[in-house]
Motif scaffolding. Structure first.
Motif, PDB file in Angstrom:
ATOM      1  N   LEU A   1       1.063   4.187  -2.940  1.00  0.00           N
ATOM      2  CA  LEU A   1       0.846   5.609  -2.697  1.00  0.00           C
ATOM      3  C   LEU A   1       2.014   6.468  -3.187  1.00  0.00           C
ATOM      4  O   LEU A   1       1.820   7.607  -3.585  1.00  0.00           O
ATOM      5  CB  LEU A   1       0.622   5.849  -1.209  1.00  0.00           C
ATOM      6  N   ASN A   2       3.214   5.912  -3.138  1.00  0.00           N
ATOM      7  CA  ASN A   2       4.402   6.664  -3.521  1.00  0.00           C
ATOM      8  C   ASN A   2       4.785   6.493  -4.991  1.00  0.00           C
ATOM      9  O   ASN A   2       5.746   7.089  -5.445  1.00  0.00           O
ATOM     10  CB  ASN A   2       5.601   6.255  -2.659  1.00  0.00           C
ATOM     11  N   CYS A   3       4.025   5.693  -5.702  1.00  0.00           N
ATOM     12  CA  CYS A   3       4.351   5.425  -7.104  1.00  0.00           C
ATOM     13  C   CYS A   3       3.606   6.400  -8.003  1.00  0.00           C
ATOM     14  O   CYS A   3       2.383   6.471  -7.971  1.00  0.00           O
ATOM     15  CB  CYS A   3       3.961   3.985  -7.446  1.00  0.00           C
ATOM     16  N   PRO A   4       4.334   7.152  -8.831  1.00  0.00           N
ATOM     17  CA  PRO A   4       3.641   8.083  -9.747  1.00  0.00           C
ATOM     18  C   PRO A   4       2.860   7.308 -10.806  1.00  0.00           C
ATOM     19  O   PRO A   4       3.301   6.282 -11.297  1.00  0.00           O
ATOM     20  CB  PRO A   4       4.776   8.886 -10.379  1.00  0.00           C
ATOM     21  N   GLN A  33       0.827  -1.213   0.000  1.00  0.00           N
ATOM     22  CA  GLN A  33       0.000   0.000   0.000  1.00  0.00           C
ATOM     23  C   GLN A  33       0.858   1.258   0.000  1.00  0.00           C
ATOM     24  O   GLN A  33       0.580   2.216  -0.724  1.00  0.00           O
ATOM     25  CB  GLN A  33      -0.938  -0.002   1.189  1.00  0.00           C
ATOM     26  N   LEU A  34       1.916   1.245   0.799  1.00  0.00           N
ATOM     27  CA  LEU A  34       2.804   2.393   0.864  1.00  0.00           C
ATOM     28  C   LEU A  34       3.483   2.624  -0.480  1.00  0.00           C
ATOM     29  O   LEU A  34       3.562   3.756  -0.954  1.00  0.00           O
ATOM     30  CB  LEU A  34       3.852   2.173   1.955  1.00  0.00           C
ATOM     31  N   ASN A  35       3.933   1.556  -1.115  1.00  0.00           N
ATOM     32  CA  ASN A  35       4.574   1.684  -2.429  1.00  0.00           C
ATOM     33  C   ASN A  35       3.582   2.190  -3.467  1.00  0.00           C
ATOM     34  O   ASN A  35       3.950   2.966  -4.336  1.00  0.00           O
ATOM     35  CB  ASN A  35       5.177   0.349  -2.867  1.00  0.00           C
TER      36      ASN A  35
END
Length: 91
Positions: free
Chosen positions: A87-90, A83-85
């Motif tokens: 959110l941080n992935c354009p 989930q964190l990845n």
């Protein structure tokens, strides 16, 4: 002999003794928590062995709390990282 039978050796990187630490820890726990708790003979047959290992892996990933990840399960921690990845992935 390994080459003749199409077997590829699995070894850690040269000089990196921690390369395979997580896998070694898992196998150690399996032997200690699952296999040593059984009476001899350990398994009735191959199917019994496969089922036992599969059940332990399910327990290990979904129920067993790990102190190294704040007393969470590996599955829960992995889901949080996904989930964190995301959110941080354009996009």
């Amino acid at each position: 002999m390994l080459h003749d039978h199409g077997v590829v050796r699995s070894q850690s990187l040269h000089g990196d003794c921690y390369d395979n630490a997580q896998a070694e820890s898992l196998w150690s726990r399996l032997k200690t928590e699952e296999l040593e708790a059984r009476d001899w003979p350990v398994f009735a047959d191959l199917a019994d062995a496969q089922a036992s290992v599969a059940e332990y892996f399910d327990y290990y990933n979904h129920e067993r709390l790990r102190s190294s990840i704040d007393y969470q399960t590996p599955y829960y921690t992995h889901q949080q990282l996904l989930q964190l990845n995301a959110l941080n992935c354009p996009a």
